[in-house]
Design a protein around this motif. Structure first.
Motif, short mmCIF file in Angstrom:
data_model
loop_
_atom_site.label_atom_id
_atom_site.label_comp_id
_atom_site.label_asym_id
_atom_site.label_seq_id
_atom_site.Cartn_x
_atom_site.Cartn_y
_atom_site.Cartn_z
N VAL A 1 0.86 -1.19 0.00
CA VAL A 1 0.00 0.00 0.00
C VAL A 1 0.90 1.24 0.00
CG1 VAL A 1 -1.57 1.34 1.43
CG2 VAL A 1 -1.94 -1.12 1.15
N HIS A 2 0.58 2.20 -0.86
CA HIS A 2 1.33 3.47 -0.87
C HIS A 2 0.31 4.60 -0.71
CE1 HIS A 2 4.89 5.83 -2.75
NE2 HIS A 2 4.17 6.62 -2.00
N VAL A 3 0.22 5.14 0.49
CA VAL A 3 -0.85 6.09 0.77
C VAL A 3 -0.29 7.50 0.93
CG1 VAL A 3 -0.74 5.49 3.23
CG2 VAL A 3 -2.76 6.64 2.34
N TRP B 1 4.40 -1.02 3.70
CA TRP B 1 3.67 0.14 3.18
C TRP B 1 4.57 1.36 3.07
CZ3 TRP B 1 -1.86 0.67 5.68
CH2 TRP B 1 -2.56 -0.54 5.53
N VAL B 2 4.11 2.32 2.24
CA VAL B 2 4.75 3.63 2.22
C VAL B 2 3.70 4.67 2.63
CG1 VAL B 2 5.95 5.37 0.86
CG2 VAL B 2 6.28 2.94 0.35
N TYR B 3 4.04 5.44 3.65
CA TYR B 3 3.18 6.56 4.05
C TYR B 3 3.84 7.81 3.50
CZ TYR B 3 1.10 3.27 7.40
OH TYR B 3 0.47 2.22 7.99
N ASN B 4 3.19 8.46 2.57
CA ASN B 4 3.82 9.55 1.83
C ASN B 4 3.24 10.90 2.27
OD1 ASN B 4 4.63 11.35 -0.21
ND2 ASN B 4 4.74 9.69 -1.72
N LYS B 5 4.09 11.74 2.84
CA LYS B 5 3.60 13.04 3.34
C LYS B 5 4.08 14.20 2.48
CE LYS B 5 4.94 12.93 7.66
NZ LYS B 5 5.17 13.27 9.08
N THR B 6 4.53 13.94 1.25
CA THR B 6 5.01 15.01 0.38
C THR B 6 3.98 16.13 0.29
OG1 THR B 6 6.06 13.26 -0.90
CG2 THR B 6 6.06 15.47 -1.85
N GLU B 7 4.46 17.39 0.50
CA GLU B 7 3.51 18.51 0.56
C GLU B 7 3.28 19.15 -0.80
OE1 GLU B 7 4.81 21.16 3.66
OE2 GLU B 7 4.83 19.53 5.11
N SER B 8 2.27 19.94 -0.86
CA SER B 8 1.86 20.72 -2.04
C SER B 8 1.90 19.95 -3.36
CB SER B 8 2.65 22.04 -2.15
OG SER B 8 4.02 21.83 -1.97
N LEU B 9 1.16 18.86 -3.40
CA LEU B 9 0.96 18.13 -4.65
C LEU B 9 -0.47 18.41 -5.11
CD1 LEU B 9 2.55 14.67 -3.75
CD2 LEU B 9 3.53 16.42 -5.21
N SER B 10 -0.65 18.67 -6.39
CA SER B 10 -2.00 18.93 -6.89
C SER B 10 -2.71 17.59 -7.12
CB SER B 10 -1.91 19.68 -8.21
OG SER B 10 -1.35 18.83 -9.17
N ARG C 1 -3.75 16.50 -9.71
CA ARG C 1 -3.17 15.93 -10.93
C ARG C 1 -1.89 15.16 -10.63
NH1 ARG C 1 -2.81 17.32 -16.74
NH2 ARG C 1 -0.62 16.79 -16.96
N ASP C 2 -1.01 15.81 -9.81
CA ASP C 2 0.24 15.13 -9.43
C ASP C 2 -0.04 13.80 -8.74
OD1 ASP C 2 1.60 17.36 -10.29
OD2 ASP C 2 1.68 18.27 -8.29
N LEU C 3 -1.07 13.84 -7.90
CA LEU C 3 -1.37 12.65 -7.11
C LEU C 3 -1.92 11.53 -7.98
CD1 LEU C 3 -2.99 14.42 -4.05
CD2 LEU C 3 -0.84 13.20 -4.03
N SER D 1 0.81 9.29 -13.27
CA SER D 1 2.16 8.72 -13.16
C SER D 1 2.72 8.82 -11.74
CB SER D 1 3.13 9.42 -14.12
OG SER D 1 3.32 10.75 -13.69
N SER D 2 1.93 8.40 -10.78
CA SER D 2 2.45 8.41 -9.42
C SER D 2 2.25 7.02 -8.82
CB SER D 2 1.72 9.48 -8.61
OG SER D 2 0.80 8.90 -7.75
N PRO D 3 3.13 6.70 -7.89
CA PRO D 3 3.08 5.33 -7.33
C PRO D 3 1.95 5.13 -6.33
CG PRO D 3 4.77 6.62 -6.23
CD PRO D 3 4.20 7.50 -7.29
N LEU D 4 1.17 6.20 -6.05
CA LEU D 4 0.21 6.12 -4.96
C LEU D 4 -0.94 5.15 -5.26
CD1 LEU D 4 0.07 9.94 -4.34
CD2 LEU D 4 1.21 8.26 -2.90
N THR D 5 -1.30 4.36 -4.25
CA THR D 5 -2.45 3.46 -4.41
C THR D 5 -3.66 3.97 -3.64
OG1 THR D 5 -1.74 2.17 -2.51
CG2 THR D 5 -0.97 1.42 -4.67
C1 LIG Z 1 5.28 10.48 -2.77
O1 LIG Z 1 4.39 10.78 -3.78
C2 LIG Z 1 4.92 11.64 -4.80
C3 LIG Z 1 3.82 12.02 -5.76
O2 LIG Z 1 3.28 10.93 -6.39
C4 LIG Z 1 6.10 10.95 -5.47
O3 LIG Z 1 6.65 11.79 -6.46
C5 LIG Z 1 7.15 10.58 -4.43
O4 LIG Z 1 8.18 9.82 -5.03
C6 LIG Z 1 6.52 9.77 -3.30
N1 LIG Z 1 7.47 9.58 -2.23
C7 LIG Z 1 7.96 8.38 -1.88
C8 LIG Z 1 8.87 8.36 -0.71
O5 LIG Z 1 7.67 7.36 -2.45
#
Ligand SMILES: *[C@@H]1O[C@H](CO)[C@@H](O)[C@H](O)[C@H]1NC(C)=O
Length: 538
Positions: free
Chosen positions: A415-417, A451-460, A462-464, A467-471
C-alpha cells in the motif's frame, strides 16, 4: 486521603490521554523526536533517518526533553511488551480497545510515551499538592486538587509533547522546593532555594526561554525577603546556567548537525530580537490577563482574588506569577502555553479562597451561600471541561482517518498512501504509521509491514493521480478525485465542527418545559466530513 488526592491527579491526566490519544501539529516536533530516539537511538549512523531532517520547522528546537522522555519510555514499553507476551497480548488489546486492533503495535508505544509524560507532570502537581497541604492545611490541599482536576487546559495538555509541557515539570519541582515549608515559616531551607533557582535556570536555558521572565521576579522577591543572598544567587545562576548551556549546545549541535547551536537562544534571537514571532500574529497587551488567564483558570480566577485578599501568605506567593504575566505581556505574540506554568500557583491561591468560602458553611445564611457558590464554581468548571473534552475527542480527524485506514487494509501488501496536510496536522503522526518500519526492538512487527506513508507537501490532484506510485489517498476533498474516474471513495472521516444550541422555540417559558432528562441534548455537537479515504481504481 493524601493518596486519594494524588490518585485523582494521576487519573485525570491519564483520562485525558486515553480519551483524546492523537496529537496535533504543535506537538509533532517533540513527538517525532521522541519516536525517532526510541526507534533508532541516538547513534550517528541513524541520525539521517530522523524526521527533523525532512520537516525541520521554523526554528530548531531542543532534543533534550524528547531524549529524556524516550529513555523513560523505553523500559516501560519493554516491560509492557514482555507482560503482554505472557498474558496473551493483553496490552495490545488494551491499545486495541482504545484505538484499533491492527494499529496496536506502535500505537501502544505511542500511548506509553504520552502516559509517561502525563505521569511525570502529574507527579509535579502532586509535589505542589504536598507543599500546599503542609503550608495551608489539608482542606486547602484538597481544594487545590479539585480545582486542578476540574480545569481543562492544563490536565488536557500535560500529557502532550509541547516543549512547554516538558518545562512544566522542572518548574513545578522548583515551586515545590520553594513553597514546601511550615505554615508560618518565612524562608525555604537554604538547600531548597538553591535547587529551585538551579532548576529554573536550567529550564529557561534549555527548554523554554520565557521561564526566565518567571525566574526574574522569583529571584528579586527572594532577594528582597532575604531568602537567599545576592552572591549565592549569582553563584547558583552562573553554575547551573553554564552547565545547561554546555549540555544544550553539545546535545543539540550534534542532533541538528549545526555547530554551535543553542536552540533556546536561537529562538530568542529569531522571535524576539528579529521580531519574527509577530508573523504568527500579535495580541493586545491585556490579552493574557483578560483572555488567556480566564480560559486557563476558569472559576479559579475569582477564587484566586479572594484567596489573595484573605491570606497574606497567598499575596506573597502571587507577586511573582502576576509580575511574570505582566512582563510577558510586553511581547507581541501571545499564546496560552507561554503562561501555563503559573496555573498551579493561581490554583493555590484559588484553593485558599475556596476553602475560605467552604469553611463558612456552618455560619448562617451567608456561610451557606458561600459554600454553595464554591460548589457551583467547581461544578461550572467541570461542565466546561466536559464540553471541551468532548469537542477535543472529535477534533483529531487525521488520527482517526489513519487508524481506520490501517485497519481497513491491514492484510493488503504494498500500500502506498498519501497523507494530506490536514491529516498530518490533526493526528496522523509517525507512531500511527504502523505498517511500515521502524519498530521498537522489544515489540513485534505486524504481518504486513511494507507500506509507504507519503507526506510530500503541495501536490495537486493531478500530481497525485497521474504517473504516481500512490495506491490510496487520505485527502481533504473527494469530488476532485472521484470525478476523474481514477479514484473511488472508500470512507469519510468526521471531525468536530461546532456546538449547536438545541433550544425549543418560544422563549424562556418553553425552555423550562423541557423535561429534565432531555437537558443533556440541549447542547449538541455538530460534526462534518473532513477527510476522505480514496482508493485507486484498477
Ligand atoms: C510520494 O508521492 C509523490 C507524488 O506521487 C512521489 O513523487 C514521491 O516519489 C513519493 N514519495 C515516496 C517516498 O515514495
Amino acid at each position: 486521603m493524601s493518596f486519594a488526592m494524588d490518585l485523582l491527579l494521576l487519573a485525570t491526566s491519564w483520562a485525558h490521554v486515553l480519551l483524546a490519544p492523537y496529537t496535533k501539529v504543535e506537538e509533532s516536533f517533540n513527538l517525532h523526536a521522541t519516536h525517532d530516539v526510541l526507534m533508532y537511538g541516538v547513534g550517528r549512523n541513524n541520525l539521517h533517518k530522523f524526521d527533523h531532517n525532512t520537516f525541520s520547522g521554523a526554528v530548531p528546537r531542543t532534543f533534550i526533553g524528547s531524549i529524556l522522555l524516550a529513555w523513560l519510555t523505553s523500559p516501560v514499553a519493554y516491560v509492557a511488551s514482555q507482560w503482554g507476551l505472557l498474558s496473551t497480548k493483553l496490552d495490545l488489546q488494551l491499545a486495541g480497545l482504545i484505538l484499533s486492533q491492527h494499529s496496536a503495535h506502535n500505537v501502544l508505544t505511542f500511548l506509553i510515551v504520552r502516559l509517561v509524560l502525563a505521569t511525570l507532570n502529574a507527579t509535579g502537581l502532586m509535589l505542589v499538592r504536598r507543599a500546599v497541604c503542609r503550608r495551608f492545611g489539608r482542606p486547602t490541599g484538597l481544594m487545590y486538587v479539585l480545582l486542578m482536576c476540574s480545569q481543562f487546559h492544563l490536565p488536557f495538555w500535560m500529557g502532550r509533547t509541547l516543549p512547554n509541557m516538558f518545562a512544566l515539570f522542572p518548574v513545578n519541582l522548583a515551586f515545590y522546593a520553594l513553597y514546601d515549608r511550615a505554615p508560618q515559616s518565612q524562608y525555604p531551607a537554604r538547600r531548597s532555594a538553591d535547587v529551585a533557582f538551579a532548576l529554573l535556570t536550567f529550564t529557561a536555558v534549555v527548554l523554554r526561554s520565557e521561564v526566565v521572565l518567571l525566574l526574574a521576579p522569583l529571584a528579586i522577591q527572594a532577594l528582597l525577603l532575604r531568602r537567599i543572598s545576592f552572591m549565592r544567587l549569582i553563584k547558583i545562576g552562573f553554575l547551573s546556567g553554564m552547565l545547561s548551556i554546555v549540555l544544550s549546545v553539545t546535545v543539540d549541535s550534534y542532533m541538528w548537525n549545526q555547530w554551535p547551536l543553542w536552540p533556546e537562544m536561537y529562538g530568542v534571537y529569531f522571535n524576539v530580537y528579529q521580531g519574527k514571532s509577530s508573523d504568527w500574529g500579535t495580541s493586545p497587551v491585556h490579552a493574557y490577563f483578560l483572555s488567556h488567564l480566564p480560559k486557563l483558570l476558569l472559576g479559579s480566577l475569582p477564587l484566586a482574588v479572594l484567596g489573595a485578599m484573605s491570606d497574606n501568605r497567598v499575596r506573597v506567593l502571587m507577586y511573582p506569577p502576576v509580575l511574570f504575566i505582566a512582563l510577558i505581556s510586553c511581547l507581541g505574540h501571545k499564546e496560552w502555553r507561554f503562561i501555563i506554568y503559573v496555573v498551579p500557583l493561581f490554583n493555590i491561591a484559588a484553593a485558599r479562597g475556596a476553602w475560605w468560602m467552604v469553611s463558612r458553611r456552618k455560619g448562617g445564611l451567608f456561610g451557606r451561600m458561600m459554600f454553595l457558590a464554591a460548589m457551583g464554581i467547581l461544578a461550572l468548571n467541570c461542565a466546561i471541561t466536559i464540553v471541551s473534552t468532548c469537542a477535543s475527542m472529535a477534533n483529531y480527524p487525521g488520527g482517526s482517518a489513519l487508524v481506520t485506514f490501517n485497519d481497513q487494509y491491514a492484510d493488503q501488501h504494498a500500500v502506498h498512501v498519501h497523507i494530506s496536510n490536514l491529516a498530518a496536522q490533526t493526528g496522523a503522526s509517525l507512531f500511527l504509521q504502523s505498517h511500515s518500519p521502524p519498530y521498537i526492538p522489544s515489540m513485534s512487527a505486524p504481518a504486513t509491514n511494507d507500506w509507504v506513508y507519503n507526506k510530500t507537501e503541495s501536490l495537486s490532484p493531478r500530481d497525485l493521480t497521474t504517473s504516481s506510485p500512490l495506491t490510496h489517498l487520505i485527502a481533504e476533498s473527494s469530488v476532485e478525485f472521484t470525478r476523474t474516474g481514477r479514484w473511488k471513495l472508500v470512507d469519510s472521516v468526521q471531525g468536530f465542527s461546532r456546538w449547536q444550541w438545541n433550544l425549543p422555540r418560544g422563549g424562556i417559558a418553553k425552555v423550562l418545559e423541557v423535561p429534565l432528562h432531555q437537558w443533556l441534548s440541549v447542547l449538541e455537537m455538530e460534526t462534518n466530513d473532513q477527510l476522505y479515504i480514496l482508493e485507486r481504481v484498477k
